[in-house]
Design a protein around this motif. Structure first.
Motif, PDB file in Angstrom:
ATOM      1  N   UNK A  91       4.439   7.724  -5.167  1.00 26.05           N
ATOM      2  CA  UNK A  91       5.102   7.011  -6.266  1.00 26.05           C
ATOM      3  C   UNK A  91       6.133   6.007  -5.757  1.00 26.05           C
ATOM      4  N   UNK A  92       6.695   6.274  -4.580  1.00 25.48           N
ATOM      5  CA  UNK A  92       7.637   5.324  -3.971  1.00 25.48           C
ATOM      6  C   UNK A  92       6.913   4.133  -3.345  1.00 25.48           C
ATOM      7  N   UNK A  93       5.576   4.211  -3.332  1.00 27.11           N
ATOM      8  CA  UNK A  93       4.737   3.137  -2.791  1.00 27.11           C
ATOM      9  C   UNK A  93       5.064   2.841  -1.323  1.00 27.11           C
ATOM     10  N   UNK A  94       5.149   3.927  -0.528  1.00 27.11           N
ATOM     11  CA  UNK A  94       5.298   3.724   0.916  1.00 27.11           C
ATOM     12  C   UNK A  94       4.070   2.988   1.437  1.00 27.11           C
ATOM     13  N   UNK A  95       4.198   2.355   2.587  1.00 26.45           N
ATOM     14  CA  UNK A  95       3.093   1.564   3.126  1.00 26.45           C
ATOM     15  C   UNK A  95       2.000   2.430   3.726  1.00 26.45           C
ATOM     16  N   UNK A  96       2.375   3.570   4.285  1.00 28.07           N
ATOM     17  CA  UNK A  96       1.422   4.448   4.952  1.00 28.07           C
ATOM     18  C   UNK A  96       2.014   5.852   4.968  1.00 28.07           C
ATOM     19  N   UNK A  97       1.162   6.860   4.971  1.00 28.59           N
ATOM     20  CA  UNK A  97       1.600   8.253   4.972  1.00 28.59           C
ATOM     21  C   UNK A  97       1.149   8.959   6.244  1.00 28.59           C
ATOM     22  N   UNK A  98       2.030   9.758   6.811  1.00 26.35           N
ATOM     23  CA  UNK A  98       1.675  10.699   7.879  1.00 26.35           C
ATOM     24  C   UNK A  98       1.874  12.093   7.296  1.00 26.35           C
ATOM     25  N   UNK A  99       0.800  12.881   7.246  1.00 27.29           N
ATOM     26  CA  UNK A  99       0.864  14.191   6.610  1.00 27.29           C
ATOM     27  C   UNK A  99       0.355  15.264   7.565  1.00 27.29           C
ATOM     28  N   UNK A 100       1.229  16.257   7.836  1.00 26.42           N
ATOM     29  CA  UNK A 100       0.800  17.476   8.501  1.00 26.42           C
ATOM     30  C   UNK A 100       0.801  18.551   7.420  1.00 26.42           C
TER      31      UNK A 100
END
Length: 349
Positions: free
Chosen positions: A109-118
């Motif tokens: 929802x914050x519209x980050x550019x890319x996500x890193x998820x563990x």
């Protein structure tokens, strides 16, 4: 699972240059001019340490209640600080899948550019990975893999099977000339797939050494307390064996306590993951612990490198292909007293 339509930020989801798994740690910080490869496109942009397009990376991991998980967070934070063009939005972290899903959705929802998820649970968080990808936010899936490759742009993680394989081969070489050698295994949490993979790799390696038998296996819980309790049980049940393969260096601290309390020095021990305490013991060479097999938390730093490159539409150099790979598996090196000085800086607390 049905294929979804390509998001509008397709150019971000599919990088426009190449990456080498071996260059991930160094390639992004090098200020050396990129050497031209006649086989690669001349105009392929490659990420380096020079400031580029501003990027916001969302980082979501489980609760850092284990030395390795804490090192994951530290590696991500420290790597992001190296780049003046990177802002890191890091969540509090949770082992509750519903809470972690909510944290990832907040980042979406914050519209980050890319996500890193563990993910605390890869299968349980697959849908939120798909949600991010459908929203045009590329996902770098770290270590625990999602159930669908459509839920991530790139997966990077350790080699659990390789850990067991390399531990087994190291022990095999130490005992190859001993008739009727016996080994025992102190595994991790038995209902985790990674534990099964580590055991399978170990068992497969031992098939190459017909003189070696695995005579006992006990599962612990990746904690100091469980390592001590389960190792004490193994020692009581097995009065004579030649080697121990312990899946995790945190529980290995407890295992070493139980071994010292029992006064046992008649076998060698191989740990797993690469904790600083294990490497210090290997360097001192004053206990049964002779080696540990890496599961490097530096993968989080590499994930930040990949995320930055993908968001900037770049690669991190080294291969002739235009695209960042869909998956990168890190190697599980065996650390012994002969090479511990090389790996000690990567040891986690």
């Amino acid at each position: 699972m049905p294929e979804f339509s390509a998001p509008s930020r397709r150019g971000i989801l599919f990088g426009t240059a190449a990456v080498s798994a071996g260059a991930l740690i160094t390639g992004c910080t090098s200020n050396e001019p990129e050497k031209k490869d006649s086989a690669a496109p001349a105009n392929a942009p490659v990420a380096d340490g020079a400031p580029g397009k501003a990027v916001t990376i969302g980082f979501a991991g489980p609760q850092a209640d284990h030395g390795w998980l804490n090192a994951i967070n530290d590696n991500a934070k420290q790597r992001a600080k190296k780049y003046s063009d990177v802002t890191l939005e890091i969540t509090e972290g949770s082992n509750d899948t519903a809470a972690q899903i909510g944290q990832v959705q907040t980042l979406i929802n914050k519209k980050v550019d890319v996500l890193v998820i563990l993910p605390a649970d890869g299968k349980a968080l697959t849908q939120v990975g798909l949600q991010a990808m459908k929203a045009g936010i590329p996902v770098i899936n770290l270590d625990r893999i999602f159930a669908s490759p459509q839920a991530y742009r790139c997966w990077i993680g350790g080699d659990n099977y390789g850990m067991g394989l390399n531990a087994g081969n190291y022990i095999g070489e130490q005992l190859k000339d001993k008739p009727d050698a016996k080994v025992v295994e102190l595994a991790g949490v038995d209902n985790l797939e990674l534990t099964k993979q580590r055991t399978q790799g170990f068992d497969d390696a031992l098939k190459n050494y017909p003189n070696i038998r695995k005579v006992a296996r006990q599962a612990a819980d990746f904690t100091v307390e469980s390592g001590q309790a389960k190792m004490a049980q193994l020692l009581q049940a097995q009065s004579d064996f030649d080697a121990l393969w312990n899946h995790d260096d945190d529980q290995g601290v407890g295992a070493l306590r139980a071994i010292a309390q029992a006064g046992r020095k008649d076998f060698i021990m191989v740990g797993g993951a690469g904790a600083k305490s294990a490497m210090d013991a290997i360097k001192a060479d004053n206990s049964v612990l002779k080696a540990t097999v890496l599961y490097p938390p530096t993968m989080a730093a590499s994930a930040i490198d990949i995320a930055r490159a993908v968001a900037q539409g770049k690669g991190v150099g080294g291969m002739a292909e235009m695209e960042i790979p869909a998956s990168i598996t890190l190697y599980s090196a065996v650390v012994t007293k002969d090479n511990v000085a090389q790996y000690l800086p990567t040891g986690f607390i």
